[in-house]
Design a protein around this motif. Structure first.
Motif, PDB file in Angstrom:
ATOM      1  N   SER A  82      46.839  85.103  30.165  1.00  0.00           N
ATOM      2  CA  SER A  82      46.133  84.004  29.491  1.00  0.00           C
ATOM      3  C   SER A  82      45.544  83.066  30.546  1.00  0.00           C
ATOM      4  O   SER A  82      46.022  83.006  31.672  1.00  0.00           O
ATOM      5  CB  SER A  82      47.060  83.249  28.543  1.00  0.00           C
ATOM      6  OG  SER A  82      48.160  82.712  29.240  1.00  0.00           O
ATOM      7  N   ILE A  83      44.511  82.336  30.125  1.00  0.00           N
ATOM      8  CA  ILE A  83      43.853  81.361  30.997  1.00  0.00           C
ATOM      9  C   ILE A  83      44.451  79.997  30.687  1.00  0.00           C
ATOM     10  O   ILE A  83      44.451  79.553  29.538  1.00  0.00           O
ATOM     11  CB  ILE A  83      42.325  81.335  30.765  1.00  0.00           C
ATOM     12  CG1 ILE A  83      41.718  82.734  30.918  1.00  0.00           C
ATOM     13  CG2 ILE A  83      41.653  80.328  31.695  1.00  0.00           C
ATOM     14  CD1 ILE A  83      41.862  83.338  32.276  1.00  0.00           C
ATOM     15  N   LEU A  84      44.938  79.305  31.704  1.00  0.00           N
ATOM     16  CA  LEU A  84      45.554  77.994  31.513  1.00  0.00           C
ATOM     17  C   LEU A  84      44.610  76.845  31.868  1.00  0.00           C
ATOM     18  O   LEU A  84      44.811  75.727  31.434  1.00  0.00           O
ATOM     19  CB  LEU A  84      46.831  77.900  32.357  1.00  0.00           C
ATOM     20  CG  LEU A  84      47.858  79.004  32.094  1.00  0.00           C
ATOM     21  CD1 LEU A  84      49.003  78.914  33.086  1.00  0.00           C
ATOM     22  CD2 LEU A  84      48.369  78.921  30.667  1.00  0.00           C
ATOM     23  N   GLY A  85      43.583  77.128  32.642  1.00  0.00           N
ATOM     24  CA  GLY A  85      42.621  76.090  32.997  1.00  0.00           C
ATOM     25  C   GLY A  85      41.584  76.610  33.976  1.00  0.00           C
ATOM     26  O   GLY A  85      41.796  77.631  34.641  1.00  0.00           O
ATOM     27  N   SER A  86      40.450  75.909  34.040  1.00  0.00           N
ATOM     28  CA  SER A  86      39.397  76.266  35.007  1.00  0.00           C
ATOM     29  C   SER A  86      38.627  75.004  35.358  1.00  0.00           C
ATOM     30  O   SER A  86      38.457  74.118  34.517  1.00  0.00           O
ATOM     31  CB  SER A  86      38.458  77.327  34.426  1.00  0.00           C
ATOM     32  OG  SER A  86      37.787  76.824  33.296  1.00  0.00           O
ATOM     33  N   GLU A 139      33.499  77.673  29.456  1.00  0.00           N
ATOM     34  CA  GLU A 139      34.495  78.563  28.875  1.00  0.00           C
ATOM     35  C   GLU A 139      34.956  79.554  29.929  1.00  0.00           C
ATOM     36  O   GLU A 139      34.170  80.015  30.751  1.00  0.00           O
ATOM     37  CB  GLU A 139      33.894  79.305  27.679  1.00  0.00           C
ATOM     38  CG  GLU A 139      34.871  80.150  26.926  1.00  0.00           C
ATOM     39  CD  GLU A 139      34.247  80.814  25.701  1.00  0.00           C
ATOM     40  OE1 GLU A 139      35.016  81.192  24.818  1.00  0.00           O
ATOM     41  OE2 GLU A 139      33.016  80.953  25.647  1.00  0.00           O
ATOM     42  N   ALA A 140      36.236  79.877  29.902  1.00  0.00           N
ATOM     43  CA  ALA A 140      36.800  80.914  30.768  1.00  0.00           C
ATOM     44  C   ALA A 140      37.575  81.876  29.883  1.00  0.00           C
ATOM     45  O   ALA A 140      38.471  81.459  29.139  1.00  0.00           O
ATOM     46  CB  ALA A 140      37.711  80.308  31.823  1.00  0.00           C
ATOM     47  N   THR A 141      37.197  83.145  29.928  1.00  0.00           N
ATOM     48  CA  THR A 141      37.834  84.160  29.078  1.00  0.00           C
ATOM     49  C   THR A 141      38.215  85.370  29.920  1.00  0.00           C
ATOM     50  O   THR A 141      37.632  85.622  30.972  1.00  0.00           O
ATOM     51  CB  THR A 141      36.880  84.616  27.955  1.00  0.00           C
ATOM     52  OG1 THR A 141      35.670  85.095  28.531  1.00  0.00           O
ATOM     53  CG2 THR A 141      36.569  83.485  26.995  1.00  0.00           C
ATOM     54  N   ILE A 142      39.194  86.106  29.410  1.00  0.00           N
ATOM     55  CA  ILE A 142      39.590  87.354  30.061  1.00  0.00           C
ATOM     56  C   ILE A 142      38.602  88.428  29.607  1.00  0.00           C
ATOM     57  O   ILE A 142      38.280  88.532  28.421  1.00  0.00           O
ATOM     58  CB  ILE A 142      41.040  87.728  29.684  1.00  0.00           C
ATOM     59  CG1 ILE A 142      41.994  86.629  30.166  1.00  0.00           C
ATOM     60  CG2 ILE A 142      41.418  89.077  30.274  1.00  0.00           C
ATOM     61  CD1 ILE A 142      43.421  86.793  29.695  1.00  0.00           C
ATOM     62  N   SER A 143      38.098  89.203  30.556  1.00  0.00           N
ATOM     63  CA  SER A 143      37.100  90.229  30.242  1.00  0.00           C
ATOM     64  C   SER A 143      37.717  91.304  29.347  1.00  0.00           C
ATOM     65  O   SER A 143      38.946  91.460  29.304  1.00  0.00           O
ATOM     66  CB  SER A 143      36.560  90.854  31.533  1.00  0.00           C
ATOM     67  OG  SER A 143      37.584  91.566  32.189  1.00  0.00           O
ATOM     68  N   PRO A 144      36.900  92.084  28.645  1.00  0.00           N
ATOM     69  CA  PRO A 144      37.415  93.126  27.755  1.00  0.00           C
ATOM     70  C   PRO A 144      38.310  94.153  28.450  1.00  0.00           C
ATOM     71  O   PRO A 144      39.256  94.654  27.849  1.00  0.00           O
ATOM     72  CB  PRO A 144      36.149  93.791  27.204  1.00  0.00           C
ATOM     73  CG  PRO A 144      35.095  92.744  27.299  1.00  0.00           C
ATOM     74  CD  PRO A 144      35.442  91.939  28.519  1.00  0.00           C
ATOM     75  N   ASN A 145      38.040  94.444  29.735  1.00  0.00           N
ATOM     76  CA  ASN A 145      38.884  95.408  30.436  1.00  0.00           C
ATOM     77  C   ASN A 145      40.216  94.781  30.876  1.00  0.00           C
ATOM     78  O   ASN A 145      41.107  95.482  31.329  1.00  0.00           O
ATOM     79  CB  ASN A 145      38.154  96.034  31.627  1.00  0.00           C
ATOM     80  CG  ASN A 145      37.991  95.101  32.807  1.00  0.00           C
ATOM     81  OD1 ASN A 145      38.454  93.960  32.804  1.00  0.00           O
ATOM     82  ND2 ASN A 145      37.316  95.584  33.824  1.00  0.00           N
ATOM     83  N   GLY A 146      40.331  93.452  30.777  1.00  0.00           N
ATOM     84  CA  GLY A 146      41.590  92.760  31.031  1.00  0.00           C
ATOM     85  C   GLY A 146      41.890  92.429  32.474  1.00  0.00           C
ATOM     86  O   GLY A 146      42.872  91.747  32.762  1.00  0.00           O
ATOM     87  N   GLY A 147      41.089  92.857  33.421  1.00  0.00           N
ATOM     88  CA  GLY A 147      41.390  92.635  34.828  1.00  0.00           C
ATOM     89  C   GLY A 147      40.599  91.519  35.488  1.00  0.00           C
ATOM     90  O   GLY A 147      40.851  91.168  36.631  1.00  0.00           O
TER      91      GLY A 147
END
Length: 190
Positions: free
Chosen positions: A40-44, A122-130
């Motif tokens: 998960s993203i906690l901050g950017s 916005e900061a999101t995890i990419s679809p591939n997850g890495g």
């Protein structure tokens, strides 16, 4: 009074002035690969922004800069955290919406001002997850300063003897002054 006499009542003054203005709002997307697979993203946040401006053509200014993007993320099923920082660069081409066609000289100065510092939307995890995908925004205004001509009227009688007694009241009240749009040159939409 002849045309020659009338022409002698005006002078052309060469001075430095703003000969062009531009403004640009930009959004960009950056991808950062952290050392661990994020849960998960906690901050950017964005820090250390620096830039320089240069003239590209008669109607374009280029702003080139970079900044550090820091991402605080959790990994290992939200049991550990880490911050990853990466420096990214950008180039924004700003079209001059206002230009003085009568500017003289080739030595034009370019001045750029960041009116909205780069920040993350916005900061999101990419679809591939890495990887982490960050959407950023920023906004600049720029001025091109050069030599131009100003035409002024010269009183053929010389200085005014009654300068101090002259009535300089042009009938403006406070409401008239409040209604003046002081940003009329810089608020043009692209």
């Amino acid at each position: 009074m002849s045309n020659i006499d009338q022409d002698l009542n005006y002078r052309e003054i060469i001075c430095k002035a703003v000969c062009g203005k531009g403004r640009k709002f930009s959004q960009s997307t950056h991808t950062i690969t952290p050392s661990h697979r994020p849960t998960s993203i906690l901050g950017s946040w964005i820090i250390n922004h620096s830039y320089k401006a240069s003239r590209c053509s008669d109607d374009t200014v280029e702003v080139e800069g970079n900044y550090d993007i820091s991402i605080w993320y959790a990994y290992n099923n939200n049991t550990k955290t880490e911050v990853v920082t990466e420096t990214v660069g950008y180039k924004d081409s700003i079209v001059l919406s206002t230009r003085d066609e009568h500017a003289t000289g080739k030595d034009l100065e370019v001045s750029a001002r960041c009116i909205q510092a780069p920040n993350t939307l916005e900061a999101t995890i990419s679809p591939n997850g890495g990887r982490v995908v960050i959407q950023c925004e920023r906004e600049f205004t720029c001025d091109v300063i050069g030599e131009t001509k100003v035409c002024v009227y010269v009183n053929p009688d010389g200085a005014l003897d009654d300068w101090e007694e002259k009535d300089w009241d042009y009938g403006l009240d406070d409401q008239d002054v409040d209604d003046i749009d002081q940003f009329f040159m810089g608020e043009l939409d692209e």
